[in-house]
Design a protein around this motif. Sequence first.
Motif, PDB file in Angstrom:
ATOM      1  N   PRO A   1      38.095 -20.336  15.743  1.00 37.57           N
ATOM      2  CA  PRO A   1      37.644 -19.259  14.861  1.00 37.57           C
ATOM      3  C   PRO A   1      38.673 -18.126  14.799  1.00 37.57           C
ATOM      4  N   VAL A   2      39.056 -17.747  13.607  1.00 43.15           N
ATOM      5  CA  VAL A   2      40.030 -16.673  13.423  1.00 43.15           C
ATOM      6  C   VAL A   2      39.334 -15.488  12.768  1.00 43.15           C
ATOM      7  N   CYS A   3      39.669 -14.298  13.202  1.00 40.55           N
ATOM      8  CA  CYS A   3      39.057 -13.105  12.614  1.00 40.55           C
ATOM      9  C   CYS A   3      40.122 -12.052  12.402  1.00 40.55           C
ATOM     10  N   ILE A   4      40.193 -11.509  11.195  1.00 39.05           N
ATOM     11  CA  ILE A   4      41.120 -10.410  10.963  1.00 39.05           C
ATOM     12  C   ILE A   4      40.380  -9.066  10.985  1.00 39.05           C
ATOM     13  N   ARG A   5      39.152  -9.106  11.436  1.00 41.07           N
ATOM     14  CA  ARG A   5      38.342  -7.892  11.592  1.00 41.07           C
ATOM     15  C   ARG A   5      38.172  -7.128  10.278  1.00 41.07           C
ATOM     16  N   CYS A   6      37.983  -7.875   9.218  1.00 40.98           N
ATOM     17  CA  CYS A   6      37.869  -7.197   7.933  1.00 40.98           C
ATOM     18  C   CYS A   6      36.513  -6.514   7.786  1.00 40.98           C
ATOM     19  N   GLY A   7      35.537  -6.921   8.603  1.00 44.15           N
ATOM     20  CA  GLY A   7      34.231  -6.277   8.564  1.00 44.15           C
ATOM     21  C   GLY A   7      33.318  -6.770   7.461  1.00 44.15           C
ATOM     22  N   ARG A   8      33.779  -7.736   6.672  1.00 41.67           N
ATOM     23  CA  ARG A   8      32.934  -8.225   5.590  1.00 41.67           C
ATOM     24  C   ARG A   8      31.635  -8.832   6.110  1.00 41.67           C
ATOM     25  N   CYS A   9      31.742  -9.623   7.178  1.00 41.23           N
ATOM     26  CA  CYS A   9      30.529 -10.274   7.693  1.00 41.23           C
ATOM     27  C   CYS A   9      29.531  -9.233   8.185  1.00 41.23           C
ATOM     28  N   VAL A  10      30.049  -8.144   8.737  1.00 39.40           N
ATOM     29  CA  VAL A  10      29.160  -7.083   9.220  1.00 39.40           C
ATOM     30  C   VAL A  10      28.467  -6.419   8.027  1.00 39.40           C
ATOM     31  N   ASP A  11      29.235  -6.212   6.974  1.00 38.64           N
ATOM     32  CA  ASP A  11      28.671  -5.555   5.793  1.00 38.64           C
ATOM     33  C   ASP A  11      27.592  -6.399   5.124  1.00 38.64           C
TER      34      ASP A  11
ATOM     35  N   PRO B   1      28.162 -10.429  13.062  1.00 36.02           N
ATOM     36  CA  PRO B   1      28.374 -11.885  13.120  1.00 36.02           C
ATOM     37  C   PRO B   1      29.676 -12.293  13.787  1.00 36.02           C
ATOM     38  N   THR B   2      30.751 -11.535  13.583  1.00 33.48           N
ATOM     39  CA  THR B   2      32.010 -11.978  14.177  1.00 33.48           C
ATOM     40  C   THR B   2      31.945 -11.975  15.702  1.00 33.48           C
ATOM     41  N   TYR B   3      31.286 -10.987  16.270  1.00 38.47           N
ATOM     42  CA  TYR B   3      31.127 -10.998  17.733  1.00 38.47           C
ATOM     43  C   TYR B   3      30.220 -12.154  18.156  1.00 38.47           C
ATOM     44  N   LEU B   4      29.134 -12.344  17.422  1.00 41.30           N
ATOM     45  CA  LEU B   4      28.219 -13.431  17.784  1.00 41.30           C
ATOM     46  C   LEU B   4      28.956 -14.766  17.753  1.00 41.30           C
ATOM     47  N   GLY B   5      29.778 -14.957  16.701  1.00 42.55           N
ATOM     48  CA  GLY B   5      30.534 -16.199  16.587  1.00 42.55           C
ATOM     49  C   GLY B   5      31.509 -16.361  17.744  1.00 42.55           C
ATOM     50  N   THR B   6      32.241 -15.297  18.032  1.00 40.62           N
ATOM     51  CA  THR B   6      33.231 -15.368  19.111  1.00 40.62           C
ATOM     52  C   THR B   6      32.550 -15.618  20.451  1.00 40.62           C
ATOM     53  N   TYR B   7      31.476 -14.896  20.713  1.00 35.16           N
ATOM     54  CA  TYR B   7      30.821 -15.048  22.010  1.00 35.16           C
ATOM     55  C   TYR B   7      30.155 -16.418  22.135  1.00 35.16           C
ATOM     56  N   ALA B   8      29.638 -16.938  21.029  1.00 33.13           N
ATOM     57  CA  ALA B   8      29.054 -18.275  21.090  1.00 33.13           C
ATOM     58  C   ALA B   8      30.155 -19.285  21.371  1.00 33.13           C
TER      59      ALA B   8
ATOM     60  N   ASN C   1      32.888 -18.729  22.958  1.00 31.34           N
ATOM     61  CA  ASN C   1      33.360 -18.570  24.337  1.00 31.34           C
ATOM     62  C   ASN C   1      32.228 -18.659  25.365  1.00 31.34           C
ATOM     63  N   GLU C   2      31.036 -19.014  24.902  1.00 32.83           N
ATOM     64  CA  GLU C   2      29.885 -19.217  25.788  1.00 32.83           C
ATOM     65  C   GLU C   2      29.547 -17.994  26.633  1.00 32.83           C
ATOM     66  N   LYS C   3      29.539 -16.834  25.978  1.00 25.97           N
ATOM     67  CA  LYS C   3      29.152 -15.601  26.669  1.00 25.97           C
ATOM     68  C   LYS C   3      27.667 -15.347  26.393  1.00 25.97           C
ATOM     69  N   TRP C   4      26.831 -16.000  27.182  1.00 25.86           N
ATOM     70  CA  TRP C   4      25.405 -15.993  26.850  1.00 25.86           C
ATOM     71  C   TRP C   4      24.753 -14.629  26.938  1.00 25.86           C
ATOM     72  N   ASP C   5      25.082 -13.860  27.979  1.00 25.60           N
ATOM     73  CA  ASP C   5      24.404 -12.562  28.127  1.00 25.60           C
ATOM     74  C   ASP C   5      24.818 -11.604  27.011  1.00 25.60           C
ATOM     75  N   LEU C   6      26.085 -11.697  26.584  1.00 22.61           N
ATOM     76  CA  LEU C   6      26.522 -10.831  25.479  1.00 22.61           C
ATOM     77  C   LEU C   6      25.796 -11.204  24.186  1.00 22.61           C
ATOM     78  N   LEU C   7      25.600 -12.489  23.988  1.00 23.79           N
ATOM     79  CA  LEU C   7      24.889 -12.935  22.785  1.00 23.79           C
ATOM     80  C   LEU C   7      23.493 -12.344  22.748  1.00 23.79           C
ATOM     81  N   GLN C   8      22.860 -12.328  23.911  1.00 22.79           N
ATOM     82  CA  GLN C   8      21.505 -11.786  23.946  1.00 22.79           C
ATOM     83  C   GLN C   8      21.517 -10.284  23.726  1.00 22.79           C
ATOM     84  N   ARG C   9      22.521  -9.637  24.306  1.00 24.74           N
ATOM     85  CA  ARG C   9      22.591  -8.190  24.142  1.00 24.74           C
ATOM     86  C   ARG C   9      22.818  -7.814  22.678  1.00 24.74           C
ATOM     87  N   LEU C  10      23.489  -8.683  21.949  1.00 30.48           N
ATOM     88  CA  LEU C  10      23.735  -8.397  20.527  1.00 30.48           C
ATOM     89  C   LEU C  10      22.658  -9.015  19.625  1.00 30.48           C
TER      90      LEU C  10
END
Lengths: 467, 348
Positions: free
Chosen positions: A371-381, A389-396, A398-407
């Motif tokens: 997954p590549v992200c240029i942080r354009c913020g479109r998905c957030v908008d 969504p970009t954080y959710l995608g990245t954390y999923a 990278n299997e960061k389960w607690d961060l996924l729940q926090r978000l």
Amino acid sequence: MGRTSGLLYRIRGGVHPPSSKDLTAEKQIRRIEAPATVTIPMRQHIGAPCTPRVKKGDEVLVGTVIGDSEAFVSAPIHSSVSGKVVQVAPQPHPAGGEVLAAIIENDGEYRRDPSLAPPSPWEDMQPEEIRKEVRSAGMVGLGGAAFPTHVKLSPPREYPIDTVILNGAECEPFLTSDYRLLLEEPDAVLEGMRIIMRAVGARRGIVAVEDNKPKAIKAMETCVRGSGIEVASLRTRYPQGAEKVLIANLLHREVPSGGLPMHVGVVVNNVGTAYAIARRFSEGMPLVERVVTVTGSVVREPSNLMVPLGTGFSHAVEACGGFTEPPAKVIMGGPMMGLAQYTLEVPVVKGTSGILALSWKEARYSEPAEPVCIRCGRCVDVCPMGLIPTYLGTYAHNEKWDLLQRLHIEDCIECGCCTYTCPTKNPLVQLIKTGKAELARRRQHAERRESENRAAAEKSEGAGKDG
Amino acid sequence: MDEGKLIISTSPHVRDPINTRRIMCHVIAALAPVTVYALVIHGLSALWVLLASIAGAMLGDFSMQKGRRLPVTLDDCSALLTGLLLALTMPPKLPWWVAGVAGLAATVLGKQMFGGLGHNIFNPALVGRAVAFVSWPGYFAAGYAKSAAIGIANTAAHKTIQAAVDVASGASPLAAMKIVYDPSTSPIGPGGVPRGIVASTYYKPLLLANPWGCIGEVSALLLILGGIYLVATRVIGWRITVFYVGTVAALTAITGRDPLFYILAGGLLIGAVFMATDYTTSPLARRGKIVYGIGLGVVTWLLRFWSNNPEGVMFAILFMNALVPLIDRYIMPRRYGRVKEAEEAVRT
Ligand code: SF4
Ligand code: SF4
């Protein structure tokens, strides 16, 4: 009361994919014959699957119950043809995998089960009786999610329902089945809506239609005159028809995280569902057929069809003149949330709102290996749920389960807006879905282990007493 | 039927045609008019700066990606854009090799060292500029053009300005204004020309043909039009730029200076439209973007008024870049369904 405005309130986001509805918008719903054999799966809704009530060799009629379940969150399944059960066996299912299905040889006579009779006028019935009737007719949400309707119509006493929304937004591109029903059967749709309102005791009723369907709005407005039901025109934007978005836009209420529409006093039903309910009460017909939009650039004559359940996709496509060239992708439902099929030998089920065939050119785009992200913020908008969504995608990823729940990954409605809009073609919603599934699995696992521990502890305690 | 050949993938099955290259090309298109115009005004020396800076930036990307055995992504046009932006923030008479080194530093130090596109913390073009600015400050000061050389208006007011510019050792009008405003060093003298009039004499040249500043500062009007183009094509949002410029204007006005002059002069417009809105180094969420824009405005104003350095914009952006992770962490979009009573209702 006339028109309610669909002004955007608090909720934002969404995308505007090309609607592509002109392929079928002007095509009148055409009833097609069932093929020589129909395949009716025992799983057609969210909730407990049905157990077959027929076996090989049984004679069935149109409307005969062929599957049912004791569970509350379940709805019976009826035969859509008359004929003979030739087999009960696992078959490919459009929602994936193989599911037990009754294969029925169609005798082409469509004899109706004599037990099917219109119930007494719904105006004389108690809400409880209406709900029973709705269940026995096998009603589920026909918008695609296929949630058993009687469950929706049975909110607990703590949650009084004041408003019923009839969802005619149909915001997915390509699909026109709800649009055609609003145009061709506005009276029946309205009748269904009033039955629903009686079942839940709601005072207020709103028919919500996107403003790119002015004819449907007009038809409904003429129809509701004097009935006290409102017609609301919504700004055209996907996912305007998602329950939570709809409720926020129309009523300025937000369904709490993890909650249901009933928690804010609302019940949302699809246009097709209302129509099917009305037919149950006028003709005694259970849910054995539905409107399916068969469309896409490679379909010779894109159409809106009334299709008996259990009809193979290939048969429905043949009824539209077949393909002009082999499709690259066939989707059940719309292009934003629909499910890709690996074969056309799957049957139309209660949740089949459309069969969409895409050409190679339309279906192809490459996804990055990582997954590549240029942080354009479109998905957030565009996220209607206010997630990142970009954080959710990245954390999923990278299997960061607690961060996924926090978000709050569980708030994602899987509308796909984020993936649609991403310039780097990051498969966000796919990553999020995988992350959600894995989190659910982990939660279940933890619960199981806890209950096992508890059982073990109790046992050793008991053993201690004995000794 | 051609089974087995059907593509299986998860939804959505349609995508917006937008991609990284298109975005970069939109920004390059937005910068094209001001670039061409700058070459017309400043001539050959600016062309060498431009070419060297772009070549340096592309070489930096290329060699780092080759060296790390990664796919070379020059075709996404991001290095080209970095080089172009960098050139526009440099004085027109800078030696070409300084520009080349700055370009190289921009992509090597500013971008690839952090992991490439999307991973950098600081705006690569500004990193490149900062490296060159700190390494060769003399060349920078000497690199600014004089209006006489370009033959712009010869009015009395203009001569006054030029005198001030000269006293500021050839720097930009912003540096000149510091002198004009400061009674102790002003050649005009205390109680001389009213401030408003002095500042306003700059409006027209700054908007239409400003020879004193960096290459990209040649016309505020073209920069504004470029910004409007980017907002209209939805490549950038309006929030960062508007809140940045608005904050500078408000603070300038409150402290008794001419806000319009402070908007038009110096690197504010090019910074606010093209640098501060850089995706990777600005906050993700809209609310974060507002905070970021205001922060930029405050820092720029502080630097312009309380330091000797008129290059407030560059350092303000680099400074705020460093705060972006923090902003992203604490300022999130408002989540749907965060209704207190209702959430409690679900729980009970
Ligand atoms: S994160 Fe979920 S809810 Fe938000 S845009 Fe993506 S799919 Fe839709
Ligand atoms: S849309 Fe794609 S590139 Fe833009 S922020 Fe989201 S994930 Fe990153």
